[in-house]
Motif scaffolding. Structure first.
Motif, short mmCIF file in Angstrom:
data_model
loop_
_atom_site.label_atom_id
_atom_site.label_comp_id
_atom_site.label_asym_id
_atom_site.label_seq_id
_atom_site.Cartn_x
_atom_site.Cartn_y
_atom_site.Cartn_z
N ALA A 139 0.85 -1.20 0.00
CA ALA A 139 0.00 0.00 0.00
C ALA A 139 0.88 1.24 0.00
CB ALA A 139 -0.93 -0.01 1.20
N PHE A 140 1.96 1.21 0.75
CA PHE A 140 2.88 2.34 0.77
C PHE A 140 3.50 2.53 -0.60
CE2 PHE A 140 7.25 3.94 1.36
CZ PHE A 140 6.94 5.20 1.85
N ASN A 141 3.91 1.44 -1.24
CA ASN A 141 4.50 1.54 -2.57
C ASN A 141 3.50 2.06 -3.59
OD1 ASN A 141 7.01 0.65 -1.72
ND2 ASN A 141 6.52 -1.49 -2.08
N ALA A 142 2.24 1.70 -3.46
CA ALA A 142 1.21 2.20 -4.36
C ALA A 142 1.06 3.70 -4.19
CB ALA A 142 -0.11 1.49 -4.10
N SER A 143 1.16 4.17 -2.96
CA SER A 143 1.06 5.61 -2.69
C SER A 143 2.22 6.35 -3.35
CB SER A 143 1.07 5.85 -1.18
OG SER A 143 1.10 7.23 -0.91
N ASP A 174 3.12 13.62 -10.33
CA ASP A 174 4.24 14.48 -10.72
C ASP A 174 4.36 14.54 -12.24
OD1 ASP A 174 4.83 14.88 -8.03
OD2 ASP A 174 6.50 13.44 -8.02
N LEU A 175 4.27 13.38 -12.88
CA LEU A 175 4.38 13.34 -14.35
C LEU A 175 3.22 14.08 -15.00
CD1 LEU A 175 5.47 9.62 -14.89
CD2 LEU A 175 6.89 11.68 -15.10
N ALA A 176 2.02 13.91 -14.46
CA ALA A 176 0.85 14.60 -15.02
C ALA A 176 1.02 16.11 -14.93
CB ALA A 176 -0.41 14.15 -14.29
N GLU A 177 1.51 16.60 -13.78
CA GLU A 177 1.73 18.04 -13.63
C GLU A 177 2.74 18.55 -14.63
OE1 GLU A 177 2.71 18.52 -9.47
OE2 GLU A 177 0.68 19.24 -9.05
N LYS A 178 3.81 17.81 -14.83
CA LYS A 178 4.83 18.21 -15.81
C LYS A 178 4.26 18.29 -17.21
CE LYS A 178 8.82 16.54 -13.29
NZ LYS A 178 9.91 15.57 -13.24
N ALA A 179 3.23 17.46 -17.49
CA ALA A 179 2.60 17.45 -18.81
C ALA A 179 1.49 18.50 -18.91
CB ALA A 179 2.04 16.07 -19.11
N GLY A 180 1.27 19.26 -17.82
CA GLY A 180 0.25 20.30 -17.84
C GLY A 180 -1.15 19.81 -17.53
N ILE A 181 -1.27 18.61 -16.99
CA ILE A 181 -2.58 18.05 -16.64
C ILE A 181 -2.90 18.45 -15.20
CG2 ILE A 181 -3.88 15.92 -16.31
CD1 ILE A 181 -1.96 14.66 -18.43
N PRO A 182 -4.08 19.02 -14.95
CA PRO A 182 -4.43 19.41 -13.58
C PRO A 182 -4.46 18.19 -12.65
CG PRO A 182 -5.99 20.33 -15.14
CD PRO A 182 -5.12 19.38 -15.90
N VAL A 183 -3.93 18.37 -11.46
CA VAL A 183 -3.83 17.27 -10.50
C VAL A 183 -4.35 17.75 -9.15
CG1 VAL A 183 -2.20 15.82 -9.22
CG2 VAL A 183 -1.83 16.27 -11.65
N ARG A 184 -5.11 16.92 -8.48
CA ARG A 184 -5.55 17.20 -7.12
C ARG A 184 -4.75 16.32 -6.18
NH1 ARG A 184 -11.72 16.82 -6.08
NH2 ARG A 184 -11.59 18.78 -7.21
N ARG A 185 -4.10 16.93 -5.23
CA ARG A 185 -3.29 16.18 -4.27
C ARG A 185 -3.92 16.24 -2.89
NH1 ARG A 185 2.18 15.08 -5.98
NH2 ARG A 185 2.55 16.05 -8.00
N TYR A 186 -3.76 15.18 -2.15
CA TYR A 186 -4.26 15.11 -0.78
C TYR A 186 -3.08 14.97 0.15
CZ TYR A 186 -8.69 14.33 -3.05
OH TYR A 186 -9.80 14.47 -3.84
N GLU A 187 -3.03 15.79 1.17
CA GLU A 187 -1.93 15.76 2.12
C GLU A 187 -2.36 15.04 3.40
OE1 GLU A 187 1.10 16.96 1.46
OE2 GLU A 187 0.40 17.59 -0.54
N ARG A 188 -1.41 14.36 4.00
CA ARG A 188 -1.70 13.72 5.28
C ARG A 188 -1.82 14.80 6.35
NH1 ARG A 188 2.80 9.83 6.87
NH2 ARG A 188 4.02 11.36 5.79
N ARG A 189 -2.68 14.57 7.31
CA ARG A 189 -2.79 15.46 8.46
C ARG A 189 -1.82 14.97 9.53
NH1 ARG A 189 -9.18 14.79 8.90
NH2 ARG A 189 -9.67 15.43 6.79
N SER A 190 -1.35 15.88 10.34
CA SER A 190 -0.45 15.45 11.41
C SER A 190 -1.22 14.51 12.34
CB SER A 190 0.07 16.64 12.19
OG SER A 190 -0.98 17.30 12.85
N GLY A 191 -0.58 13.48 12.77
CA GLY A 191 -1.22 12.49 13.62
C GLY A 191 -1.77 11.31 12.87
N ASP A 192 -1.89 11.42 11.52
CA ASP A 192 -2.33 10.28 10.72
C ASP A 192 -1.26 9.21 10.74
OD1 ASP A 192 -4.68 11.47 10.04
OD2 ASP A 192 -4.13 11.90 7.96
N PRO A 193 -1.66 7.95 10.78
CA PRO A 193 -0.64 6.90 10.70
C PRO A 193 0.06 6.94 9.35
CG PRO A 193 -2.85 5.95 10.62
CD PRO A 193 -3.00 7.42 10.85
N ARG A 194 1.29 6.53 9.32
CA ARG A 194 2.17 6.51 8.16
C ARG A 194 2.72 7.85 7.90
NH1 ARG A 194 1.02 2.13 3.77
NH2 ARG A 194 -0.38 0.82 4.86
#
Length: 71
Positions: free
Chosen positions: A39-43, A51-71
């Motif tokens: 699962a970590f490797n998939a992430s 990253d590749l999509a952004e470099k190609a100019g494709i809009p990307v939505r990213r989700y950030e971990r919150r502090s205290g989340d596992p992993r």
């Protein structure tokens, strides 16, 4: 592998019967449950793909971990 079989619902019995048919056809299958490392490797793969999509100019939505989340 044997399973507890008393007081099963019809649906539970159908699942058990299907498991027995598959075990007869394919043999007992014992695979990892998919948690942990893969699962970590998939992430990491998803991050790389974004990253590749952004470099190609494709809009990307990213989700950030919150502090205290596992992993």
């Amino acid at each position: 592998m044997s399973y507890f079989t008393a007081n099963l619902t019809d649906e539970e019995q159908e699942v058990r019967d299907e498991l027995a048919r598959q075990n007869t056809k394919w043999g007992e299958q014992n695979h990892p449950d998919g948690t942990g490392g893969p699962a970590f490797n998939a992430s990491r793969g998803a991050t790389h793909t974004a990253d590749l999509a952004e470099k190609a100019g494709i809009p990307v939505r990213r989700y950030e971990r919150r502090s205290g989340d596992p992993r």
